[in-house]
Scaffold this active site. Structure first.
Site, mmCIF file in Angstrom:
data_model
loop_
_atom_site.group_PDB
_atom_site.id
_atom_site.type_symbol
_atom_site.label_atom_id
_atom_site.label_comp_id
_atom_site.label_asym_id
_atom_site.label_seq_id
_atom_site.Cartn_x
_atom_site.Cartn_y
_atom_site.Cartn_z
ATOM 1 N N ARG A 88 0.846 -1.198 0.000
ATOM 2 C CA ARG A 88 0.000 0.000 0.000
ATOM 3 C C ARG A 88 0.875 1.240 0.000
ATOM 4 N NH1 ARG A 88 1.127 2.074 4.793
ATOM 5 N NH2 ARG A 88 1.280 0.742 6.618
ATOM 6 N N ASP A 91 3.463 5.166 5.105
ATOM 7 C CA ASP A 91 4.627 4.701 5.851
ATOM 8 C C ASP A 91 4.203 3.600 6.818
ATOM 9 O OD1 ASP A 91 7.094 4.922 7.774
ATOM 10 O OD2 ASP A 91 7.599 6.246 6.109
ATOM 11 N N ILE A 92 4.678 3.666 8.049
ATOM 12 C CA ILE A 92 4.408 2.589 9.005
ATOM 13 C C ILE A 92 3.164 2.890 9.831
ATOM 14 C CG2 ILE A 92 5.772 3.460 10.963
ATOM 15 C CD1 ILE A 92 6.826 0.462 11.151
ATOM 16 N N TYR A 94 0.213 0.799 12.810
ATOM 17 C CA TYR A 94 -0.050 -0.311 13.731
ATOM 18 C C TYR A 94 -1.504 -0.737 13.606
ATOM 19 C CZ TYR A 94 -1.740 -2.249 18.163
ATOM 20 O OH TYR A 94 -2.381 -3.011 19.102
ATOM 21 N N HIS A 95 -1.738 -2.045 13.673
ATOM 22 C CA HIS A 95 -3.089 -2.580 13.793
ATOM 23 C C HIS A 95 -3.131 -3.487 15.015
ATOM 24 C CE1 HIS A 95 -3.974 -0.968 9.935
ATOM 25 N NE2 HIS A 95 -3.316 -1.882 9.244
ATOM 26 N N ALA A 160 -5.779 6.244 10.601
ATOM 27 C CA ALA A 160 -4.751 6.194 9.561
ATOM 28 C C ALA A 160 -5.336 5.600 8.283
ATOM 29 C CB ALA A 160 -3.569 5.350 10.030
ATOM 30 N N GLY A 173 -6.879 0.247 3.092
ATOM 31 C CA GLY A 173 -7.936 1.183 3.486
ATOM 32 C C GLY A 173 -7.615 2.002 4.714
ATOM 33 N N PHE A 174 -8.396 1.816 5.796
ATOM 34 C CA PHE A 174 -8.268 2.686 6.968
ATOM 35 C C PHE A 174 -8.216 1.859 8.249
ATOM 36 C CE2 PHE A 174 -12.798 1.915 6.551
ATOM 37 C CZ PHE A 174 -13.219 1.747 7.858
ATOM 38 N N CYS A 191 3.173 6.684 10.739
ATOM 39 C CA CYS A 191 3.105 7.289 9.407
ATOM 40 C C CYS A 191 4.345 8.125 9.088
ATOM 41 C CB CYS A 191 1.845 8.126 9.239
ATOM 42 S SG CYS A 191 0.338 7.174 9.507
#
Length: 238
Positions: A88, A91-92, A94-95, A160, A173-174, A191
């Site tokens: 995608r 940048d970086i 977290y989930h 994000a 996506g988000f 990010c």
């Protein structure tokens, strides 16, 4: 005529398994589009909206900077987290548990052919959802996503976004922080943006927990309105 979007709430799923599933749907839509053009066919391309919650995972976009991950492999393991470099933008990020993650897999030729507009509508979907909780969420100039306190020393990111598109078909996506453990964001430069905090809806509302089912219903409502679409619910498929 309003377009149909198949909605799948996947519940709690492994990031890599979900990424593979996304890729499968993405490729199937692309294959249909290619067949339509090569064979002058008139097959309808489907649209999907996946909702999911992941275990602790850090993902780095294709143009991201690995140095924005502040943990080594051993430290990741101690945190019970995994890491993936993915395809995608952005940048970086977290989930993890307490986060509502959405992956629209859309053929934008069914709606409009404008990636900038697509991202702005995803932001608007979150802004309208948070307004229902009494929050004044906004965009931050030059930065994709949704923020609170824009233009103040207390600016903080609550959602994000990062997408991929090919032949006007989208994926990724988000990620909206709803009941998120914000401590996991301390292990990255979110990010790639320094000096700006991250927040979660439950923190902003001063409650122990926000009803995530209720929130997801609000997100879907605003998505369908903004994209002039009709939801078609489908049971979990993997």
């Amino acid at each position: 005529m309003n377009k149909i979007v198949t909605v799948q709430d996947l519940g709690h799923k492994d990031y890599k398994d979900t990424w593979d599933y996304q890729e499968g749907l993405f490729k199937s839509v692309l294959e249909t589009k290619i067949k339509n053009r090569r064979e002058n066919a008139n097959l309808e391309t489907p649209n999907y909206f996946l909702l999911v919650e992941h275990s602790h995972v850090y993902t780095l976009g294709k143009s991201g900077d690995f140095s924005n991950l502040l943990l080594n492999e051993e430290q990741l393991a101690k945190k019970g987290a995994t890491y993936y470099k993915i395809n995608r933008g952005g940048d970086i990020t977290y989930h993890g548990p307490g986060q509502v993650v959405g992956y629209p897999i859309l053929d934008l030729e069914n709606f409009f052919t404008d990636i900038h507009k697509y991202l702005r509508l995803l932001e608007e979907m979150i802004i309208l959802t948070l307004a229902e909780y009494g929050l004044d969420a906004q965009r931050s100039p030059g930065e994709t996503g949704v923020w609170l306190g824009v233009g103040t020393p207390f600016v903080r990111k609550i959602c994000a976004m990062g997408v991929r598109a090919s032949r006007w078909v989208t994926m990724h996506g988000f990620a909206l922080n709803v009941n998120a453990d914000l401590g996991y964001f301390d292990n990255i430069i979110p990010c790639g943006i320094r000096g700006k905090a991250v927040t979660s809806l439950h923190v902003e509302l001063g409650v122990e927990e926000v009803d995530e089912s209720e929130l997801k219903a609000k997100v879907l409502k605003h998505f369908m309105t903004l994209f002039e679409a009709v939801p078609q619910q489908e049971k979990q498929v993997f």
